[in-house]
Each structure stands twice: as structure tokens, then as C-alpha cells.
Design a protein around this motif. Structure first.
Motif, PDB file in Angstrom:
ATOM      1  N   LYS A 191     115.217 102.030 -64.976  1.00  0.00           N
ATOM      2  CA  LYS A 191     115.206 101.259 -66.223  1.00  0.00           C
ATOM      3  C   LYS A 191     115.845  99.883 -66.065  1.00  0.00           C
ATOM      4  CE  LYS A 191     119.334 103.604 -68.028  1.00  0.00           C
ATOM      5  NZ  LYS A 191     119.818 104.499 -69.116  1.00  0.00           N
ATOM      6  N   TYR A 192     116.640  99.705 -65.020  1.00  0.00           N
ATOM      7  CA  TYR A 192     117.270  98.413 -64.771  1.00  0.00           C
ATOM      8  C   TYR A 192     116.461  97.540 -63.812  1.00  0.00           C
ATOM      9  CZ  TYR A 192     121.286 100.719 -66.911  1.00  0.00           C
ATOM     10  OH  TYR A 192     122.115 101.391 -67.784  1.00  0.00           O
ATOM     11  N   PHE A 193     115.324  98.057 -63.340  1.00  0.00           N
ATOM     12  CA  PHE A 193     114.493  97.310 -62.395  1.00  0.00           C
ATOM     13  C   PHE A 193     113.652  96.272 -63.134  1.00  0.00           C
ATOM     14  CE2 PHE A 193     113.937 100.631 -58.744  1.00  0.00           C
ATOM     15  CZ  PHE A 193     115.316 100.710 -58.615  1.00  0.00           C
ATOM     16  N   SER A 194     113.409  95.156 -62.477  1.00  0.00           N
ATOM     17  CA  SER A 194     112.418  94.197 -62.977  1.00  0.00           C
ATOM     18  C   SER A 194     111.024  94.767 -62.735  1.00  0.00           C
ATOM     19  CB  SER A 194     112.557  92.867 -62.238  1.00  0.00           C
ATOM     20  OG  SER A 194     112.231  93.033 -60.857  1.00  0.00           O
ATOM     21  N   LYS A 195     110.014  94.136 -63.326  1.00  0.00           N
ATOM     22  CA  LYS A 195     108.634  94.578 -63.100  1.00  0.00           C
ATOM     23  C   LYS A 195     108.288  94.522 -61.611  1.00  0.00           C
ATOM     24  CE  LYS A 195     103.853  93.885 -64.625  1.00  0.00           C
ATOM     25  NZ  LYS A 195     103.217  93.938 -63.293  1.00  0.00           N
ATOM     26  N   GLY A 196     108.729  93.463 -60.940  1.00  0.00           N
ATOM     27  CA  GLY A 196     108.455  93.345 -59.514  1.00  0.00           C
ATOM     28  C   GLY A 196     109.100  94.446 -58.698  1.00  0.00           C
ATOM     29  N   MET A 197     110.336  94.809 -59.039  1.00  0.00           N
ATOM     30  CA  MET A 197     111.039  95.887 -58.333  1.00  0.00           C
ATOM     31  C   MET A 197     110.344  97.221 -58.552  1.00  0.00           C
ATOM     32  SD  MET A 197     114.992  94.812 -59.106  1.00  0.00           S
ATOM     33  CE  MET A 197     115.713  96.297 -58.388  1.00  0.00           C
TER      34      MET A 197
ATOM     35  N   PHE B 141      99.226 101.947 -59.779  1.00  0.00           N
ATOM     36  CA  PHE B 141      98.692 101.137 -60.862  1.00  0.00           C
ATOM     37  C   PHE B 141      99.769 100.160 -61.335  1.00  0.00           C
ATOM     38  CE2 PHE B 141      96.025 105.001 -60.992  1.00  0.00           C
ATOM     39  CZ  PHE B 141      94.815 104.394 -60.705  1.00  0.00           C
ATOM     40  N   ASP B 142      99.427  99.313 -62.275  1.00  0.00           N
ATOM     41  CA  ASP B 142     100.317  98.200 -62.629  1.00  0.00           C
ATOM     42  C   ASP B 142     101.413  98.587 -63.621  1.00  0.00           C
ATOM     43  OD1 ASP B 142      98.716  98.542 -64.810  1.00  0.00           O
ATOM     44  OD2 ASP B 142      98.176  96.437 -65.045  1.00  0.00           O
ATOM     45  N   THR B 143     101.630  99.889 -63.811  1.00  0.00           N
ATOM     46  CA  THR B 143     102.724 100.342 -64.674  1.00  0.00           C
ATOM     47  C   THR B 143     103.531 101.408 -63.939  1.00  0.00           C
ATOM     48  OG1 THR B 143     101.222 101.966 -65.691  1.00  0.00           O
ATOM     49  CG2 THR B 143     101.512  99.872 -66.837  1.00  0.00           C
ATOM     50  N   ASN B 144     104.780 101.564 -64.320  1.00  0.00           N
ATOM     51  CA  ASN B 144     105.648 102.569 -63.720  1.00  0.00           C
ATOM     52  C   ASN B 144     105.344 103.942 -64.323  1.00  0.00           C
ATOM     53  OD1 ASN B 144     108.010 103.784 -62.438  1.00  0.00           O
ATOM     54  ND2 ASN B 144     108.887 103.766 -64.488  1.00  0.00           N
ATOM     55  N   HIS B 145     105.180 104.959 -63.453  1.00  0.00           N
ATOM     56  CA  HIS B 145     104.858 106.298 -63.940  1.00  0.00           C
ATOM     57  C   HIS B 145     106.025 107.272 -63.787  1.00  0.00           C
ATOM     58  CE1 HIS B 145     100.585 105.602 -64.773  1.00  0.00           C
ATOM     59  NE2 HIS B 145     100.581 104.844 -63.699  1.00  0.00           N
ATOM     60  N   PHE B 146     107.180 106.763 -63.342  1.00  0.00           N
ATOM     61  CA  PHE B 146     108.345 107.627 -63.178  1.00  0.00           C
ATOM     62  C   PHE B 146     109.268 107.513 -64.384  1.00  0.00           C
ATOM     63  CE2 PHE B 146     107.134 106.630 -58.759  1.00  0.00           C
ATOM     64  CZ  PHE B 146     106.965 107.920 -58.280  1.00  0.00           C
ATOM     65  N   PRO B 147     109.968 108.609 -64.734  1.00  0.00           N
ATOM     66  CA  PRO B 147     110.969 108.520 -65.811  1.00  0.00           C
ATOM     67  C   PRO B 147     111.989 107.427 -65.500  1.00  0.00           C
ATOM     68  CG  PRO B 147     110.565 110.810 -65.226  1.00  0.00           C
ATOM     69  CD  PRO B 147     109.842 109.976 -64.201  1.00  0.00           C
TER      70      PRO B 147
ATOM     71  N   GLY C 244     103.250  90.817 -60.151  1.00  0.00           N
ATOM     72  CA  GLY C 244     104.592  90.508 -60.644  1.00  0.00           C
ATOM     73  C   GLY C 244     105.559  90.072 -59.565  1.00  0.00           C
ATOM     74  N   LEU C 245     105.047  89.687 -58.398  1.00  0.00           N
ATOM     75  CA  LEU C 245     105.912  89.373 -57.263  1.00  0.00           C
ATOM     76  C   LEU C 245     105.975  87.875 -57.002  1.00  0.00           C
ATOM     77  CD1 LEU C 245     104.666  92.154 -54.790  1.00  0.00           C
ATOM     78  CD2 LEU C 245     106.535  92.299 -56.454  1.00  0.00           C
ATOM     79  N   ASP C 246     107.104  87.428 -56.470  1.00  0.00           N
ATOM     80  CA  ASP C 246     107.206  86.031 -56.057  1.00  0.00           C
ATOM     81  C   ASP C 246     106.375  85.835 -54.784  1.00  0.00           C
ATOM     82  OD1 ASP C 246     108.976  86.184 -53.520  1.00  0.00           O
ATOM     83  OD2 ASP C 246     110.165  87.287 -54.984  1.00  0.00           O
ATOM     84  N   PRO C 247     106.024  84.586 -54.454  1.00  0.00           N
ATOM     85  CA  PRO C 247     105.111  84.338 -53.321  1.00  0.00           C
ATOM     86  C   PRO C 247     105.567  84.943 -52.000  1.00  0.00           C
ATOM     87  CG  PRO C 247     105.321  82.362 -54.643  1.00  0.00           C
ATOM     88  CD  PRO C 247     106.318  83.339 -55.190  1.00  0.00           C
ATOM     89  N   LEU C 248     106.865  84.890 -51.702  1.00  0.00           N
ATOM     90  CA  LEU C 248     107.361  85.435 -50.437  1.00  0.00           C
ATOM     91  C   LEU C 248     107.206  86.943 -50.384  1.00  0.00           C
ATOM     92  CD1 LEU C 248     108.724  84.874 -47.740  1.00  0.00           C
ATOM     93  CD2 LEU C 248     110.948  85.087 -48.898  1.00  0.00           C
ATOM     94  N   MET C 249     107.571  87.632 -51.479  1.00  0.00           N
ATOM     95  CA  MET C 249     107.438  89.085 -51.500  1.00  0.00           C
ATOM     96  C   MET C 249     105.971  89.496 -51.559  1.00  0.00           C
ATOM     97  SD  MET C 249     108.805  91.962 -51.127  1.00  0.00           S
ATOM     98  CE  MET C 249     110.512  91.444 -51.060  1.00  0.00           C
ATOM     99  N   ARG C 250     105.134  88.691 -52.213  1.00  0.00           N
ATOM    100  CA  ARG C 250     103.692  88.957 -52.198  1.00  0.00           C
ATOM    101  C   ARG C 250     103.181  89.035 -50.774  1.00  0.00           C
ATOM    102  NH1 ARG C 250     100.416  84.522 -54.953  1.00  0.00           N
ATOM    103  NH2 ARG C 250      98.738  85.375 -53.701  1.00  0.00           N
TER     104      ARG C 250
END
Length: 226
Positions: free
Chosen positions: A120-126, A74-80, A151-157
């Protein structure tokens, strides 16, 4: 569930407060990718949660693999947030017997995710990319993907879409993905489903759609007729 069988939703309905997912029916077969589109609040995430069996049905029939054979991102992180990818790789074998540590590391490399840095230091895309790596590394038969490229740039998408498509085709699995990006549907989906205010207003083979402009025009016409 035998992989030669489709997944099937038959007249699936669920009321949550004032919102109602109403009478949804469709099937998907191995190697199929189904794209679900619709405005915010159309019921896309709710439908995916129903299919993942984290929300019960009010009525209808749902034929899907058991939970341990479903991978959902899903579009949110579920890990601590204190965990790292390395930590996750250590405990996931206790959750999934089919966990593939080597495959997970391969995905981390492809997505350029550091193993030892805290989430916690990751961007949304990461965070999204790591979630996809986790999802694919326990070899699910059904993928449920909620706005995973948003949340990804076009290349990573493009990289993520290619990996999802290759996974589905080579493992004979099924993917159902929600997105606001019609380009993503055209690129990898076999079928598109349009949800509007909890109802399914369109089910169409992507091979019958020439481009995103044609699809967008058809969706506008459907809404205008209601």
C-alpha cells in the motif's frame, strides 16, 4: 505444450457488451516478443485476457500453454495491499510448483523493491516492478504484459525491457506485450500487431520498420483508409 511449438490464435472472436474482438489470427514462436498497440478501447487488454484464458472464446481456436505456465502482469496490482514482497515470497510456492524464491529476491534487488514494506506504500511504478518480478519468478513459458512500462521513469523502463528481452531469449519463452509506447516496440519486439476497435489492422515484423515515426505514419494511413 512443447516449447518448440508456437502459440497460435486462429479467428479468435469475443463479444463483451457492445464491444467485439473480431477475428484475430496470429502466431508467435519461442524467443519471440509480440507488441500489441492501439488506442484506448482497441481491445488490447481483452485480447491478453483471452490468451490468458481468463475470458472464454465465442469462436475461433486458441493454442497456448496451460494456465500454470503463463505469467501475466496487467496494469493494476492484484495482491492485497497489506502484503509485503517477503509475504508474497512465502506463499507463492504453494501456488506455483516452479516458484524460484532466489530469483524473486534477485529481481527485487534489481528493481530496488523493499522486502518488508507493505504494498500500500508502493508507488504505481513500484507495484508494476514487483508484479514483473512475481511474473518472471515462476518460470512461465508465455508472458502476457499489459502496459507494464507505462508508470516507469525512462531509466527503469530500459531496465525492465532489457530484463524481459533477456528472459525471453535465454528461456526460449514467448512474450506478448501491449503498450502505448512505440519506442518499446522498436526496442525489444520482433513483431507488431495493431488493433483498432477490436479488429487487427496490421501485423508486421519490427525488422521492417526503421523508426517510430515511420510506424506512426503507417498506422495513421491505415486508419485514414478505413
Amino acid at each position: 505444450m512443447n516449447m518448440t511449438n508456437p502459440i497460435k490464435l486462429e479467428s479468435v472472436s469475443k463479444k463483451i457488451g457492445k464491444f467485439h474482438v473480431n477475428n484475430i489470427s496470429f502466431s508467435a514462436f519461442p524467443k519471440n516478443i509480440v507488441g500489441i498497440i492501439g488506442e484506448n478501447g482497441a481491445g488490447k487488454t481483452t485480447l491478453l485476457r483471452i490468451i490468458s484464458q481468463t475470458i472464454s472464446l465465442d469462436s475461433g481456436e486458441l493454442l497456448v500453454p496451460p494456465k500454470n505456465e503463463i505469467g501475466f502482469q496487467f496494469d493494476t496490482n492484484h495482491f492485497p495491499e497489506e502484503l509485503s514482497a517477503k509475504n508474497i515470497n512465502l506463499f507463492m510456492p504453494y501456488i506455483f510448483k516452479s516458484w524460484d524464491s532466489k530469483k524473486f529476491k534477485d529481481y527485487l534487488d534489481k528493481f530496488e523493491i523493499p522486502e518488508t514494506q507493505s504494498i500500500k506504500y508502493f508507488s504505481k511504478g513500484m507495484k508494476t516492478k514487483m508484479g514483473i518480478a512475481v511474473t518472471l519468478s515462476h518460470h512461465p513459458k508465455l508472458l502476457l504484459l499489459d502496459e507494464v512500462t507505462g508508470g516507469l521513469d525512462p531509466l527503469m523502463r530500459d531496465t525492465v525491457l532489457t530484463i524481459i528481452k533477456e528472459y525471453v531469449k535465454t528461456t526460449s519463452s514467448i512474450a506478448i506485450m501491449s503498450t502505448h509506447l512505440l519506442d518499446d516496440i522498436i526496442k525489444i519486439a520482433d513483431k507488431v500487431i495493431f488493433l483498432h476497435k477490436g479488429s487487427m489492422l496490421l501485423e508486421k515484423d519490427v525488422s521492417d520498420i526503421s523508426n517510430t515515426n515511420e510506424l506512426e505514419s503507417e498506422l495513421k494511413n491505415i486508419i485514414a483508409r478505413r
